[in-house]
Scaffold this active site. Sequence first.
Site, PDB file in Angstrom:
ATOM      1  N   GLY A 104       0.806  -0.747   0.064  1.00  0.00           N
ATOM      2  CA  GLY A 104      -0.108   0.066  -0.114  1.00  0.00           C
ATOM      3  C   GLY A 104       0.912   1.248  -0.145  1.00  0.00           C
ATOM      4  O   GLY A 104       2.116   1.139  -0.062  1.00  0.00           O
ATOM      5  N   MET A 137       1.405   3.593   2.434  1.00  0.00           N
ATOM      6  CA  MET A 137       2.008   3.899   3.523  1.00  0.00           C
ATOM      7  C   MET A 137       3.233   2.775   3.517  1.00  0.00           C
ATOM      8  O   MET A 137       4.409   3.254   4.172  1.00  0.00           O
ATOM      9  CB  MET A 137       1.138   3.955   4.618  1.00  0.00           C
ATOM     10  CG  MET A 137       0.291   5.129   4.611  1.00  0.00           C
ATOM     11  SD  MET A 137       1.211   6.691   4.220  1.00  0.00           S
ATOM     12  CE  MET A 137       2.322   6.703   5.321  1.00  0.00           C
ATOM     13  N   THR A 168      -7.167   2.872  10.587  1.00  0.00           N
ATOM     14  CA  THR A 168      -8.307   3.554  11.206  1.00  0.00           C
ATOM     15  C   THR A 168      -9.639   2.884  10.676  1.00  0.00           C
ATOM     16  O   THR A 168      -9.770   1.813   9.727  1.00  0.00           O
ATOM     17  CB  THR A 168      -8.403   5.223  10.756  1.00  0.00           C
ATOM     18  OG1 THR A 168      -8.606   5.231   9.449  1.00  0.00           O
ATOM     19  CG2 THR A 168      -7.045   5.746  11.269  1.00  0.00           C
ATOM     20  N   ASN A 206      -3.934   8.566  14.452  1.00  0.00           N
ATOM     21  CA  ASN A 206      -3.049   9.388  13.313  1.00  0.00           C
ATOM     22  C   ASN A 206      -1.696   9.271  14.035  1.00  0.00           C
ATOM     23  O   ASN A 206      -1.360   9.325  15.136  1.00  0.00           O
ATOM     24  CB  ASN A 206      -3.512  10.884  13.394  1.00  0.00           C
ATOM     25  CG  ASN A 206      -2.724  11.703  12.290  1.00  0.00           C
ATOM     26  OD1 ASN A 206      -1.593  11.961  12.556  1.00  0.00           O
ATOM     27  ND2 ASN A 206      -3.462  12.260  11.620  1.00  0.00           N
ATOM     28  N   MET A 207      -0.673   9.013  13.187  1.00  0.00           N
ATOM     29  CA  MET A 207       0.826   8.602  13.466  1.00  0.00           C
ATOM     30  C   MET A 207       1.587   9.829  13.476  1.00  0.00           C
ATOM     31  O   MET A 207       2.739   9.985  13.351  1.00  0.00           O
ATOM     32  CB  MET A 207       1.288   7.450  12.636  1.00  0.00           C
ATOM     33  CG  MET A 207       0.533   6.226  12.524  1.00  0.00           C
ATOM     34  SD  MET A 207       0.365   5.753  14.325  1.00  0.00           S
ATOM     35  CE  MET A 207       1.950   5.301  14.644  1.00  0.00           C
ATOM     36  N   HIS A 213      -9.901  15.671   3.880  1.00  0.00           N
ATOM     37  CA  HIS A 213      -9.249  14.733   3.285  1.00  0.00           C
ATOM     38  C   HIS A 213      -9.379  14.711   1.593  1.00  0.00           C
ATOM     39  O   HIS A 213     -10.457  15.020   1.344  1.00  0.00           O
ATOM     40  CB  HIS A 213      -9.406  13.387   3.800  1.00  0.00           C
ATOM     41  CG  HIS A 213      -8.778  13.454   5.409  1.00  0.00           C
ATOM     42  ND1 HIS A 213      -9.408  13.864   6.492  1.00  0.00           N
ATOM     43  CD2 HIS A 213      -7.505  12.777   5.838  1.00  0.00           C
ATOM     44  CE1 HIS A 213      -8.671  13.717   7.629  1.00  0.00           C
ATOM     45  NE2 HIS A 213      -7.312  13.186   7.281  1.00  0.00           N
ATOM     46  N   LYS A 235     -10.762   8.919   0.755  1.00  0.00           N
ATOM     47  CA  LYS A 235     -11.011   8.407   1.951  1.00  0.00           C
ATOM     48  C   LYS A 235     -12.298   7.811   2.424  1.00  0.00           C
ATOM     49  O   LYS A 235     -13.123   8.287   2.047  1.00  0.00           O
ATOM     50  CB  LYS A 235     -10.681   9.722   2.825  1.00  0.00           C
ATOM     51  CG  LYS A 235     -10.426   9.223   4.445  1.00  0.00           C
ATOM     52  CD  LYS A 235     -10.010  10.091   5.317  1.00  0.00           C
ATOM     53  CE  LYS A 235      -9.713   9.833   6.817  1.00  0.00           C
ATOM     54  NZ  LYS A 235      -8.843   8.821   6.749  1.00  0.00           N
ATOM     55  N   THR A 267      -8.757  11.127  13.115  1.00  0.00           N
ATOM     56  CA  THR A 267      -7.955  12.115  13.827  1.00  0.00           C
ATOM     57  C   THR A 267      -8.942  12.863  14.262  1.00  0.00           C
ATOM     58  O   THR A 267      -8.634  13.418  15.269  1.00  0.00           O
ATOM     59  CB  THR A 267      -7.266  12.607  12.590  1.00  0.00           C
ATOM     60  OG1 THR A 267      -6.221  11.653  11.967  1.00  0.00           O
ATOM     61  CG2 THR A 267      -6.308  13.817  13.232  1.00  0.00           C
TER      62      THR A 267
END
Length: 237
Positions: free
Chosen positions: A10, A12, A77, A101-102, A131, A135, A142
């Site tokens: 993916g 990320m 999430t 949220n990181m 966003h 999404k 968040t």
Amino acid sequence: MKILLNGALGRMGQAIIKKYAQTNEIISVDARDEVYPTLSSYDGNAEVIIDFSNHAGTKDLLDYAVKNNTPVVIATTGQSKDELAMIDEASKLIPVFFSFNMSIGIAMLADFAKKAAAMMNDAEIEIVETHHDQKLDAPSGTAILLAKAMQESRNDAPIVCGRNGHAKRDPKEIGISSIRIGNVVGIHEIIISSGLETITLKHEAHDRSLFADGAIKAAEFLIGKEPGLYEMKDMVK
């Protein structure tokens, strides 16, 4: 670190590999991967699991992590109540890092917002989050994280997502409005107004790689920790 990266193909997962593969040993797991399509197909060991897959895989992720006694960073999430309960139960046996949220910046924003909500205890609060149009969840995790941070200062404040109808807003409520458009990475704006003055707190993410950075920092933080449920505010203390 030796990282078992779930959801490696993916966006990320690829961001983590691109930036950190030369300084860490990363084992890629993804349903589209012919080598390790699932966590259970990997029979080696790892120091930590980073999960950027999908919340629907929460049970398999936690079953594997508990069975192998491996700390896990959950960076997905949209979890259901049942999935959140699974996370809580697993954290009694292994270290689990879970955040909607990181971003370290978002952790700081939540802290600022909590303090502002306490100081301006009669002010009205609205959150506007924006966003990209792909999404899936609204409101964002968040936005919920920020609202819950302010709820810690206002125990009687209900969270209201979206607004419709003809009734006046409850002055105690924390409102959340969600916008989905274009290729926006993430913008979160908190408006706190007493009618006499207004404070606006805003965080804007410019590049998704910041979430990869946060996940790596969370993994480093988690190694050696006792079983428990950890989040961003624990890391930035």
